[in-house]
Design an enzyme around this catalytic site. Sequence first.
Site, PDB file in Angstrom:
ATOM      1  N   ASP A   1       0.877  -1.167   0.000  1.00  0.00           N
ATOM      2  CA  ASP A   1       0.000   0.000   0.000  1.00  0.00           C
ATOM      3  C   ASP A   1       0.915   1.217   0.000  1.00  0.00           C
ATOM      4  OD1 ASP A   1      -2.598   1.446   0.488  1.00  0.00           O
ATOM      5  OD2 ASP A   1      -1.580   1.979   2.361  1.00  0.00           O
TER       6      ASP A   1
ATOM      7  N   ASP B   1       1.651   4.936   0.379  1.00  0.00           N
ATOM      8  CA  ASP B   1       1.044   6.085   1.065  1.00  0.00           C
ATOM      9  C   ASP B   1       1.986   7.278   0.951  1.00  0.00           C
ATOM     10  OD1 ASP B   1      -0.414   7.768   2.647  1.00  0.00           O
ATOM     11  OD2 ASP B   1      -0.278   6.580   4.471  1.00  0.00           O
TER      12      ASP B   1
ATOM     13  N   GLU C   1       2.578  10.930   0.848  1.00  0.00           N
ATOM     14  CA  GLU C   1       1.897  12.151   1.293  1.00  0.00           C
ATOM     15  C   GLU C   1       2.828  13.354   1.153  1.00  0.00           C
ATOM     16  OE1 GLU C   1      -0.099  11.786   5.073  1.00  0.00           O
ATOM     17  OE2 GLU C   1      -0.526   9.677   4.759  1.00  0.00           O
TER      18      GLU C   1
ATOM     19  N   TYR D   1     -10.853  12.018   5.574  1.00  0.00           N
ATOM     20  CA  TYR D   1     -10.843  12.556   6.932  1.00  0.00           C
ATOM     21  C   TYR D   1      -9.769  13.626   7.013  1.00  0.00           C
ATOM     22  CZ  TYR D   1      -7.852   8.343   6.890  1.00  0.00           C
ATOM     23  OH  TYR D   1      -6.958   7.360   6.531  1.00  0.00           O
TER      24      TYR D   1
END
Length: 512
Positions: A265, A267, A269, A344
């Site tokens: 995965d 991620d 950012e 979120y």
Amino acid sequence: MKQQLRWSLRLLVATASLMLANFASAAECNPWSAGTVYTQGLYSTHVGKTWRAKWYTQNEAPGSSQWGPWEERPASECSVVIPPGGDGSGIPEPTPTVGKHLGSYFAQWGIYGRNYKLRNLVDTGNDKKLTFLNYAFGNIYADGKCNIITKAENGNGDGGDGWADYQRGFAANESVDGVGDSWDAKLKGNFNQLKKLKLRNPNLKVLISLGGWTWSKNFSKFSMTDASRKALVTSCINLYVNGNLPSAEGAGGAGVAKGVFDGFDIDWEYPVAGGLPTNTYNAADKQNFTLLLAEFRAQLDALATSNKRKYYLTVAIGAGADKIRNTEPGLYSKHLDWVNVMTYDFHGGWEATGPTNFQSNLYRDPAAPVTGDLIKYNVDDAVTALIAGGIPKAKIVVGIPFYGRGWKGVAAGPKGDGLYQSASSPAAGTYEAGIEDYKVLVQKRATRYTHAVTKQLWTYDGNEFWSYDDPSVISTKSSYVKTQGLGGLFSWSLDGDDAQGNLLKAMTAVRQ
């Protein structure tokens, strides 16, 4: 007659010898597994060597004792047998997901202050309900490669915690299966608990999540060229999928973690802009993000062909319009099994004096005091943008926060509920100002409200304002996912749930 008998005996002996030779050449020599019973003559591989059992043994690693039940033998005496759907690790390939995805993140550091271990997930009965679990996080270091070290993070993205990953011994009462780690085991820590979790749930895919907020620094630099992308991906597959862990604290070694992880995965950012100010950035990140995922997919597919099983590739992406426009959703999603959308952190303590607002609202509120890209900071607008960008609906997995964000010194406002009002500062939190786990927030004495338009919950006690998801909000989002034909739900992160696992239980509605 005697001559005929002699020839018959010779033929019988020759046939028996041939049978024994064939039997010996067909001996299986798969990686050693602690739970497997080995009787005299059975073979196994361990730490790069070939071993044969001298007598009955279970749980005693080959080579761990000079006078133990194992003797080292030439590798030519046996062969590794990889059945269809397996990689030779002894851990069965997880079955493909039927219906919606249901996943969560398990945070490496949760075993410390929060005292949350994977055994907690089992105790709630939720472990067999998940279809995937992402382990957060793996780091990419200054040499452009995946590695595992143990070093306190200093804010420069160079930390790691191999102790939590695979070196810490778990006692029986902490362990997923009630069996503690032996002191000399080569695989302990969270990785071994993940392995045990997979043996309990044949549907569970476990992925290593690379990067995250703290460790995304080097993605940009090492996705720049074909050579650096290849080297990065090769190192990550070698470490996590092939399970070749660094030797440290008596643990690790060649192949000891094979079978724990079913893929990656990513991620990052974030590409192009955002995240920590110490991250590297480049305008070419937009295209290089796609190229990096293509390289992961290519190498995983090659390994899948070799091992006769499937490996998974997903991403965690920002839900904001500003994050989405810095990527190529229709292109990068072609390489992915699904896309975890971090729906979120829309508002929070970084807006120190407010106005108070929702952190994970399903829909936009036209009355909200926001402008520009912030208008589209909601689940529905994010999903709409990703579909318009070319991601198939069935690949979009919506995120659920197991925590809330809040402020203190909040004015009541004309309706007396604190919504969209000024604040003095972020509210106090157990680990960080402005953020708190659901299990703490649900215990607070405050008036609860649910917004008719956004479908978001918030609480206000005359001073503090908190916005978070509870089972009723999750139920609404589950219905949204099913109505829209999306891929499912995931959460960040397991340790924020209450002791009964009520948030995760509420999420299971998406598969019903």
